[in-house]
Scaffold this motif. Sequence first.
Motif, short mmCIF file in Angstrom:
data_model
loop_
_atom_site.label_atom_id
_atom_site.label_comp_id
_atom_site.label_asym_id
_atom_site.label_seq_id
_atom_site.Cartn_x
_atom_site.Cartn_y
_atom_site.Cartn_z
N SER A 30 12.30 -17.08 14.46
CA SER A 30 11.57 -17.66 13.72
C SER A 30 10.98 -16.94 12.18
CB SER A 30 10.14 -18.45 14.36
OG SER A 30 9.27 -18.67 13.10
N GLY A 31 11.77 -17.59 11.40
CA GLY A 31 10.89 -16.88 9.86
C GLY A 31 12.77 -15.89 9.74
N ILE A 32 13.78 -15.35 10.49
CA ILE A 32 14.37 -13.93 10.46
C ILE A 32 15.57 -15.16 9.63
CG2 ILE A 32 16.84 -13.00 11.98
CD1 ILE A 32 14.19 -11.58 12.53
N ALA A 33 16.11 -16.40 9.67
CA ALA A 33 16.80 -16.94 8.76
C ALA A 33 17.10 -17.12 7.17
CB ALA A 33 16.95 -18.27 8.63
N SER A 34 15.34 -16.69 6.52
CA SER A 34 14.61 -16.48 5.08
C SER A 34 14.85 -15.64 5.26
CB SER A 34 13.07 -17.22 5.77
OG SER A 34 13.15 -18.73 6.19
N TRP A 35 14.27 -14.15 6.08
CA TRP A 35 14.24 -12.93 5.59
C TRP A 35 16.21 -12.41 5.30
CZ3 TRP A 35 10.98 -9.60 9.69
CH2 TRP A 35 9.93 -9.12 9.42
N LEU A 36 17.36 -13.04 5.92
CA LEU A 36 18.82 -11.92 6.08
C LEU A 36 19.20 -13.35 4.49
CD1 LEU A 36 19.89 -12.72 9.55
CD2 LEU A 36 19.04 -10.82 8.62
N PRO B 5 3.14 -10.36 13.57
CA PRO B 5 3.24 -11.09 14.77
C PRO B 5 4.22 -11.60 14.38
CG PRO B 5 1.57 -11.95 13.10
CD PRO B 5 2.07 -10.82 12.20
N SER B 6 4.83 -12.22 13.55
CA SER B 6 6.27 -13.29 12.86
C SER B 6 6.64 -12.56 12.02
CB SER B 6 5.98 -14.27 13.82
OG SER B 6 7.15 -14.65 13.14
N ALA B 7 8.15 -12.48 11.96
CA ALA B 7 8.76 -12.38 10.88
C ALA B 7 8.18 -13.82 9.80
CB ALA B 7 10.25 -12.88 10.78
N ALA B 8 8.15 -14.98 10.62
CA ALA B 8 7.57 -16.09 9.58
C ALA B 8 6.20 -15.86 8.58
CB ALA B 8 8.04 -17.60 10.54
N THR B 9 5.47 -15.07 9.40
CA THR B 9 4.21 -15.28 8.48
C THR B 9 4.69 -14.30 7.25
OG1 THR B 9 3.73 -13.62 9.72
CG2 THR B 9 3.24 -15.15 11.36
N THR B 10 5.37 -13.53 7.25
CA THR B 10 4.99 -12.73 6.28
C THR B 10 6.79 -12.65 4.93
OG1 THR B 10 3.87 -11.47 7.11
CG2 THR B 10 4.26 -10.40 5.09
N ILE B 11 7.00 -12.95 3.61
CA ILE B 11 8.63 -13.28 2.76
C ILE B 11 8.54 -11.60 3.10
CG2 ILE B 11 7.92 -15.37 2.18
CD1 ILE B 11 7.40 -13.07 -0.55
N LEU B 12 10.01 -11.00 3.55
CA LEU B 12 10.26 -10.04 3.71
C LEU B 12 10.32 -9.27 1.85
CD1 LEU B 12 12.66 -8.31 4.29
CD2 LEU B 12 14.51 -8.79 3.41
N SER B 13 9.87 -9.10 0.63
CA SER B 13 9.42 -8.72 -0.09
C SER B 13 8.40 -7.97 -0.11
CB SER B 13 9.69 -9.80 -1.80
OG SER B 13 8.72 -10.31 -1.48
N GLU B 14 7.62 -8.68 0.63
CA GLU B 14 6.47 -7.98 1.19
C GLU B 14 5.66 -7.17 1.69
OE1 GLU B 14 3.05 -10.84 2.47
OE2 GLU B 14 3.04 -12.07 -0.54
N VAL B 15 7.20 -6.67 3.00
CA VAL B 15 7.20 -6.14 4.02
C VAL B 15 8.06 -5.25 3.21
CG1 VAL B 15 8.18 -5.46 6.61
CG2 VAL B 15 8.01 -8.77 6.08
N LEU B 16 8.77 -4.84 2.69
CA LEU B 16 9.48 -4.14 2.41
C LEU B 16 8.39 -3.23 1.06
CD1 LEU B 16 12.73 -5.30 1.80
CD2 LEU B 16 12.08 -4.19 3.61
N SER B 17 8.14 -4.39 0.67
CA SER B 17 6.49 -3.44 -0.43
C SER B 17 6.01 -2.65 0.81
CB SER B 17 5.96 -4.58 -1.11
OG SER B 17 5.02 -3.63 -2.29
#
Length: 235
Positions: free
Chosen positions: A89-95, A203-215
């Motif tokens: 869940s959420g990984i496809a959006s991150w990619l 908790p999951s890749a689906a809870t946060t967009i990638l840009s926020e994680v990288l920030s």
Amino acid sequence: MTIEALIFDFDGLLMDTERTLLDSWRWEWRQHGLELDESGFFAEHGGDVSELRYAELARAVGAGYDRAASHARRMAYREEVHATLGLSSGIASWLGEAERRGLRLAVASSSPGSWVRSHLQRTGDLARFEVLACGDEVPGHKPDPAVYRLALDRLGLSADRAVAFEDSPHGVDAAQAAGLRCVAIPNPFTPEGRYAHADVLLPSAATTILSEVLSRIERIPSRSPDRSEDQLQDR
């Protein structure tokens, strides 16, 4: 420094093959009228421990246990489940977001290359990954950092220009020992408290967009690679 590449663990992170692994063993024990003791099922390291699991089942079944038939039956069951298994869940959006940002993608897995490639090819995602570094290409499995070092070498990047994504504590150990900052998404089979050393915990890749994680990651100082074999063995 700016992050240029994302390096993903495979089993349990990109795809929930950990759950199908447990399910296949649970199912095979039940074919013998037995229940699998799931405590301690997942090893504290990467790599294949199937022979130990078959030996345990053989002891429980006793005389007449057919290891070859047991393996064939379990693998057929697991492949049937895998036919409909997609990305976590959420990984496809991150990619997709990574591709739009021009980030390079890699996999660093303790599993064999044939396993990783076949699953990513089945879901149509293999071409997204510029680099695969797998367990059958290095002498040690996670928490040994060898597979992450191989991924970085193939990317031609220093560790401060990439970030790792893991689902297990020993995977976090491996990434950090290679000098990478690491985002952990705990698998459901390990207490969250085991991930206190991760640089970012989600908790999951689906809870946060990638840009926020990288920030969040870019605000964390880079670490130096751990070259001490003694420290690795003590983990």
